[in-house]
Write a protein that holds these residues in place. Structure first.
Motif, PDB file in Angstrom:
ATOM      1  N   GLU A  62      -7.438   9.422   6.049  1.00 62.56           N
ATOM      2  CA  GLU A  62      -8.676   9.968   5.487  1.00 62.56           C
ATOM      3  C   GLU A  62      -9.811   8.960   5.663  1.00 62.56           C
ATOM      4  O   GLU A  62     -10.940   9.310   6.015  1.00 62.56           O
ATOM      5  N   GLU A  63      -9.502   7.683   5.460  1.00 67.47           N
ATOM      6  CA  GLU A  63     -10.496   6.617   5.610  1.00 67.47           C
ATOM      7  C   GLU A  63     -10.996   6.545   7.062  1.00 67.47           C
ATOM      8  O   GLU A  63     -12.191   6.511   7.328  1.00 67.47           O
ATOM      9  N   PRO A  98      -1.550   9.553   4.281  1.00 67.60           N
ATOM     10  CA  PRO A  98      -2.779  10.286   3.964  1.00 67.60           C
ATOM     11  C   PRO A  98      -4.001   9.414   3.698  1.00 67.60           C
ATOM     12  O   PRO A  98      -5.113   9.808   4.044  1.00 67.60           O
ATOM     13  N   PHE A  99      -3.805   8.244   3.117  1.00 65.07           N
ATOM     14  CA  PHE A  99      -4.970   7.474   2.676  1.00 65.07           C
ATOM     15  C   PHE A  99      -5.713   6.841   3.842  1.00 65.07           C
ATOM     16  O   PHE A  99      -6.915   7.003   3.986  1.00 65.07           O
ATOM     17  N   ILE A 100      -4.977   6.122   4.683  1.00 63.56           N
ATOM     18  CA  ILE A 100      -5.663   5.448   5.793  1.00 63.56           C
ATOM     19  C   ILE A 100      -6.252   6.460   6.766  1.00 63.56           C
ATOM     20  O   ILE A 100      -7.338   6.255   7.315  1.00 63.56           O
ATOM     21  N   PRO A 108      -5.534  -1.460   1.099  1.00 61.39           N
ATOM     22  CA  PRO A 108      -5.023  -0.178   0.623  1.00 61.39           C
ATOM     23  C   PRO A 108      -5.502   0.186  -0.787  1.00 61.39           C
ATOM     24  O   PRO A 108      -5.920   1.322  -1.008  1.00 61.39           O
ATOM     25  N   TYR A 123      -7.132  -4.204   6.454  1.00 63.21           N
ATOM     26  CA  TYR A 123      -7.206  -2.969   5.693  1.00 63.21           C
ATOM     27  C   TYR A 123      -6.787  -3.241   4.244  1.00 63.21           C
ATOM     28  O   TYR A 123      -5.786  -3.918   4.007  1.00 63.21           O
ATOM     29  N   HIS A 152      -1.809  12.415   9.243  1.00 66.33           N
ATOM     30  CA  HIS A 152      -2.208  12.551   7.840  1.00 66.33           C
ATOM     31  C   HIS A 152      -1.074  12.893   6.858  1.00 66.33           C
ATOM     32  O   HIS A 152      -0.959  12.259   5.810  1.00 66.33           O
ATOM     33  N   PRO A 153      -0.193  13.858   7.167  1.00 63.68           N
ATOM     34  CA  PRO A 153       0.851  14.176   6.186  1.00 63.68           C
ATOM     35  C   PRO A 153       1.698  12.959   5.801  1.00 63.68           C
ATOM     36  O   PRO A 153       2.139  12.852   4.677  1.00 63.68           O
ATOM     37  N   TYR A 154       1.903  12.056   6.740  1.00 62.61           N
ATOM     38  CA  TYR A 154       2.726  10.886   6.462  1.00 62.61           C
ATOM     39  C   TYR A 154       1.936   9.756   5.802  1.00 62.61           C
ATOM     40  O   TYR A 154       2.423   9.083   4.928  1.00 62.61           O
ATOM     41  N   GLY A 189       0.839  -1.196   0.000  1.00 60.45           N
ATOM     42  CA  GLY A 189       0.000   0.000   0.000  1.00 60.45           C
ATOM     43  C   GLY A 189       0.873   1.245   0.000  1.00 60.45           C
ATOM     44  O   GLY A 189       2.013   1.212   0.466  1.00 60.45           O
ATOM     45  N   ALA A 190       0.321   2.339  -0.539  1.00 60.99           N
ATOM     46  CA  ALA A 190       1.097   3.586  -0.608  1.00 60.99           C
ATOM     47  C   ALA A 190       1.496   4.053   0.788  1.00 60.99           C
ATOM     48  O   ALA A 190       2.622   4.463   1.025  1.00 60.99           O
ATOM     49  N   ASP A 191       0.567   3.960   1.745  1.00 58.96           N
ATOM     50  CA  ASP A 191       0.890   4.394   3.109  1.00 58.96           C
ATOM     51  C   ASP A 191       1.975   3.529   3.732  1.00 58.96           C
ATOM     52  O   ASP A 191       2.839   4.026   4.449  1.00 58.96           O
ATOM     53  N   GLU A 245      -7.070   3.763  -1.443  1.00 55.91           N
ATOM     54  CA  GLU A 245      -6.223   4.772  -2.061  1.00 55.91           C
ATOM     55  C   GLU A 245      -6.878   5.364  -3.296  1.00 55.91           C
ATOM     56  O   GLU A 245      -6.871   6.572  -3.499  1.00 55.91           O
ATOM     57  N   ARG A 252       1.483  18.704   2.702  1.00 55.39           N
ATOM     58  CA  ARG A 252       0.232  18.347   3.373  1.00 55.39           C
ATOM     59  C   ARG A 252       0.120  19.013   4.741  1.00 55.39           C
ATOM     60  O   ARG A 252      -0.937  19.480   5.136  1.00 55.39           O
ATOM     61  N   TRP A 288      -9.906   7.726  -2.329  1.00 54.28           N
ATOM     62  CA  TRP A 288      -9.590   9.057  -1.797  1.00 54.28           C
ATOM     63  C   TRP A 288      -8.842   9.906  -2.799  1.00 54.28           C
ATOM     64  O   TRP A 288      -9.013  11.122  -2.835  1.00 54.28           O
ATOM     65  N   ILE A 295      -7.737  15.872   4.926  1.00 60.04           N
ATOM     66  CA  ILE A 295      -6.664  16.538   4.179  1.00 60.04           C
ATOM     67  C   ILE A 295      -6.629  18.051   4.416  1.00 60.04           C
ATOM     68  O   ILE A 295      -5.575  18.669   4.322  1.00 60.04           O
TER      69      ILE A 295
END
Lengths: 730, 148
Positions: A544-545, A540-542, B10, B8, A536-538, A402-404, B14, B66, B17, A560
């Motif tokens: 926001e969810e 962001p996706f999880i 992703p 979870y 969030h800055p680190y 995942g991106a996060d 992802e 951000r 959002w 965000i």
């Protein structure tokens, strides 16, 4: 926009030309024979390489005497136009003014005296090849030597070389050495290490070459850029890059900006006979030309075939992206920019030049801060490379973690200014972190609420503690990010979420029957939301969810754009009291493990009454919290010593009300060990405090801290000694 | 209460959002009365693919941008123009050679047509790949300034 930036580059070229800070000149350049273009000094990377040093004999004209010279580049011998010796070198006095014969080639060349020659190197005699060596070129200029260009632009042998026409320089090196040897001119060859320059782009060995190119007169424009970095008006992170910058700026040479390519900005210079007309377009150039030659037409002008170094447009970015050379609105608002984040490898190619351009055309720095990132290396500190196969496929990593998860993996191991030692396990840790928060969400979502239920004092204390600790965390995070210590900030958030929120807070307030008070639920949701905005800055996706899942109300703004937590005051005393509760609970758990007492078997705990322990008990919810989490039958202070298992938390003596049947020798040993440690500790602190220089030199609070440490240590020794006495009595 | 997956996921989250943020236009920036926070993105290497160095560098910038946005600043994250003319030209020359075309047989204009075609196909790859990780300001596509 294309046209915007293009016009900026041309404008700047013309501007510098008319200021007399840009010129065209024939000079020795760094030539990349593979890309067939000139390179700037900054695009040549030097490294030591293994090679051979050849000792070659040159016959003195009209005699049997030979002069030996040492060279790593025998293939350039056809381009020799002199032999140079040091004017004070007695060995060669008798040869001044004579001529030597170039071996195999047969050309007769003068023997000259020049102070550049190093008497200690090789034989003290130097072959001079003005067309293919920077220093030789300078010697050649001083002595009016002939310049014989023996290479074509691809570094094959030219007609002037007279031998091996069209063959590559390195092939010729081997062949020519053989020729020299066969003809008896090679005295010896030995292994040698020399500094070889290679092209940053093609890795070809750079060939010095005489060529007509365009240059920027750098010394005339660097002054404000140097001053404003040295006085931190432009702040470098890490600071040590300032020294590197300073050294380069103080020794800066003119920047060769023309390239023999087609892809790029074509140089805005037009030629007619011996005249040069520099203008932003051909119409302007024609107007200029007609001042001198009224009758010429556009087709009489010939535009320069070359293009500009790509960095000649990149150094204008902070200005040109906002159309700053023509339009005031955006540039006035956005310039100077906040920070530049880049690798230190382009500090000269890009960073320094942007600062120079900023002051030259805006009269102002292009950015407030520069943050230099480290190199990405593997966990064994090796550079990532294709050949080592240690460079992970970035897109595959995102698919797997995942991106996060990947963002966490990279950000958690990038100490400010240091190299990133990448380990895929860190991305896995990032993915696990997401799952941890996901599970926390499911837990909290699963709670039923009961409006009539009141939260316990322990739950209320837990909420107070974590709210305060969150504020402490925010202070630390903001401070670290302001100093670009992004890894440190992330690690502290991670440990707050994992340990304090999930392992402690949620465990404390978690109901047995799945029903919580409405207040506890809403408190928990508040804490969780505060985590989202901070993280969030680190990630962001999880976040926001989670943020959306935690909002039951309809109207709210996305994570965000939700306010980043602000730094505020917090109750350090309250935090420390709950931290001590955690420590006591942990010690009780450890004791259970050590002595085989079941986790949920309720046992009593006594704490010896002191000012501190009284304060702990006075804090609402404190004893309830300890009792609940440590599964105690009772928790109380006591004035008298009791029998039981003793441990120390801070300076508090705690006694677990259990009797131990088993062998206690191991425990006695541990106490003795701990006692020795504490005695050593006290001695070292005492030494410090007895040191006059420390006591008078250190700040008062530091000395106070040392005194407090001493008192604590003495207290612990007292308790341990009593414990030991207790055991020995049994 | 919503049904939640055991773990979870992703990829779904992802994409959801990312689209939401794009739709809400959070990444665009125009001058207004807020304090600006601006970062210019360093040039990517035109090697065609994303590597760890880019990821690190761009993630750091995204974190800073951000945070600034959450602090109420007007966050503007701009990619500069594409770069590395030697590398680009070398790539195109190599590609042409594989097709049996020599650069020396082409006119300047013909060569630039080939280079453009290459650029169209591969030029935006890195920025596109980065989008799965971070989000540069929109409306600023990678540019080639010296062309019309």
């Amino acid at each position: 926009m294309d046209e915007v930036r293009s016009s900026a580059v041309l404008k700047v070229f013309v501007d510098l030309y008319h200021k007399g800070k840009l010129y065209r000149g024939k000079r020795m350049v760094n030539w990349d024979p593979e890309a067939k273009t000139v390179l700037s000094n900054e695009e040549v990377l030097y490294a030591n390489e293994n090679s051979q040093l050849y000792h070659v004999k040159y016959q003195i004209e009209g005699s049997d005497e030979f002069l030996v010279i040492a060279t790593t580049r025998p293939e350039t011998i056809p381009g020799d136009t002199a032999i140079a010796v040091h004017p004070e070198d007695e060995r060669y006095f008798h040869l001044h003014g004579k001529k030597a014969v170039v071996p195999v080639i047969g050309r007769k060349i003068p023997i000259i005296a020049d102070e550049y020659v190093d008497r200690e190197f090789g034989t003290g005699a130097l072959k001079v090849t003005p067309a293919h060596d920077m220093n030789d070129y300078e010697i050649g200029k001083r002595h009016n030597l002939e310049v014989v260009e023996i290479f074509n632009e691809d570094a094959t042998m030219s007609r002037e070389a007279t031998i091996y026409l069209g063959e590559d320089r390195f092939v010729v090196r081997k062949k020519f050495v053989k020729d020299l040897d066969n003809a008896g001119f090679l005295q010896k060859a030995e292994n040698y290490q020399n500094n070889v320059g290679r092209s940053e782009r093609t890795n070809a060995v750079v060939e010095p070459r005489l060529s007509l190119q365009w240059y920027v007169d750098m010394p005339s424009i660097v002054k404000p850029a140097l001053e404003n970095v040295m006085n931190d008006n432009v702040s470098f992170f890490p600071k040590n890059q300032k020294n590197i910058y300073k050294h380069w700026m103080e020794n800066i040479r003119d920047w060769c900006i023309s390239r023999q390519l087609w892809w790029g900005h074509r140089i805005p210079a037009w030629y007619y006979q011996d005249d040069i007309f520099v203008a932003v377009n051909e119409e302007e150039a024609l107007l200029q030309a007609r001042q001198k030659y009224p009758d010429i037409a556009l087709q009489d002008l010939r535009q320069d075939e070359d293009v500009l170094d790509t960095w000649f447009s990149s150094w204008l970015w902070p200005i040109s992206v906002f159309d700053g050379f023509r339009n005031k609105e955006e540039i006035d608002y956005y310039y100077p920019t906040s920070v530049l984040v880049t690798g230190w490898d382009i500090i000269f190619l890009w960073v320094a030049r942007m600062i120079i351009a900023g002051y030259e055309w805006m009269g102002e720095k292009p950015f407030h801060d520069v943050y230099f990132t480290g190199m990405v290396r593997d966990k064994m500190r090796r550079k990532m490379s294709k050949s080592l196969g240690n460079s992970p496929d970035a897109l595959q990593l995102i698919a797997d973690y995942g991106a996060d998860g990947v963002r966490f993996g990279m950000m958690s191991c990038s100490p400010a200014g240091g190299d990133l030692l990448f380990d895929e396990k860190l991305c896995e840790q990032g993915r696990n972190f997401c799952n941890k928060m996901w599970n926390a969400l499911k837990l909290v979502e699963g709670w039923q609420t009961d409006e009539s239920k009141k939260p316990s004092e322990a739950d209320q204390l837990a909420f107070l503690w974590l709210s305060q600790k969150h504020k402490e965390l925010v202070e630390e995070v903001v401070k670290n990010i302001d100093e670009y210590r992004l890894s440190e900030a992330l690690i502290s958030i991670y440990s707050f979420v994992w340990t304090d929120f999930c392992s402690w807070y949620l465990e404390i307030v978690k109901p047995q029957d799945g029903v919580v008070s409405a207040e506890t639920k809403s408190n928990t949701v508040t804490l969780f939301k505060n985590i989202c905005t901070l993280l969030h800055p680190y990630m962001p996706f999880i976040t926001e969810e989670l943020w959306h899942a935690l909002h039951e109300d309809k109207a709210f703004i996305d994570c965000i754009v939700s306010p980043f937590p602000e730094v505020g005051t917090y109750d350090k005393d309250l935090i420390s009291k709950v931290e001590q509760a955690k420590e006591i609970i942990t010690q009780v758990r450890d004791s259970r493990n050590k002595h085989g007492i079941k986790m949920r078997e309720e046992i009593p705990l006594h704490i010896i009454e002191t000012e501190r322990s009284r304060a702990l008990f006075q804090l609402s919810g404190w004893s309830e919290l300890v009792q609940k989490m440590a599964f105690l039958s009772s928790l109380s202070t006591t004035k008298e010593d009791k029998d039981g298992l003793v441990f120390i938390s801070g300076t508090e003596k705690c006694i677990l009300g259990i009797t131990l049947q088993e062998d206690t020798s191991e425990m006695v040993e541990e106490i003795i060990k701990e006692l020795e440690y504490q005695k050593g500790f006290v001695t070292s602190v005492l030494k410090k405090l007895e040191n006059e220089r420390f006591v008078s030199g250190a700040p008062a609070e530091v000395v106070e801290r040392e005194k407090a440490k001493l008192a604590d240590g003495k207290e612990r020794i007292k308790i341990l000694a009593e414990q030991l006495k207790q055991f020995n009595k049994n | 209460m919503k049904e939640r997956s055991a773990k979870y996921t992703p990829s779904e989250t992802e994409e959801k959002w990312y689209e939401h943020w794009m739709k809400k236009n959070y990444f665009s920036s125009k001058p207004d009365n807020r304090e600006p926070y601006t970062i210019i993105i360093p040039p990517p290497n035109v090697t065609g693919v994303l590597h760890m160095g880019h990821m690190l560098n761009n993630t750091i910038q995204d974190v800073l941008i951000r945070k600034a946005r959450q602090e109420g600043k007007n966050a503007c994250w701009v990619p500069g123009t594409d770069h590395a003319s030697i590398a680009t030209e070398a790539k195109v020359v190599k590609l042409l050679r594989e097709k049996g075309i020599k650069k020396s047989d082409l006119t300047r204009e013909e060569f630039l047509d080939h280079a453009w075609a290459w650029k169209e196909e591969y030029g935006g790859i890195i920025l596109n790949q980065l989008k799965s990780l971070v989000h540069p300001a929109t409306g600023t596509e990678p540019l080639l300034p010296w062309m019309k």
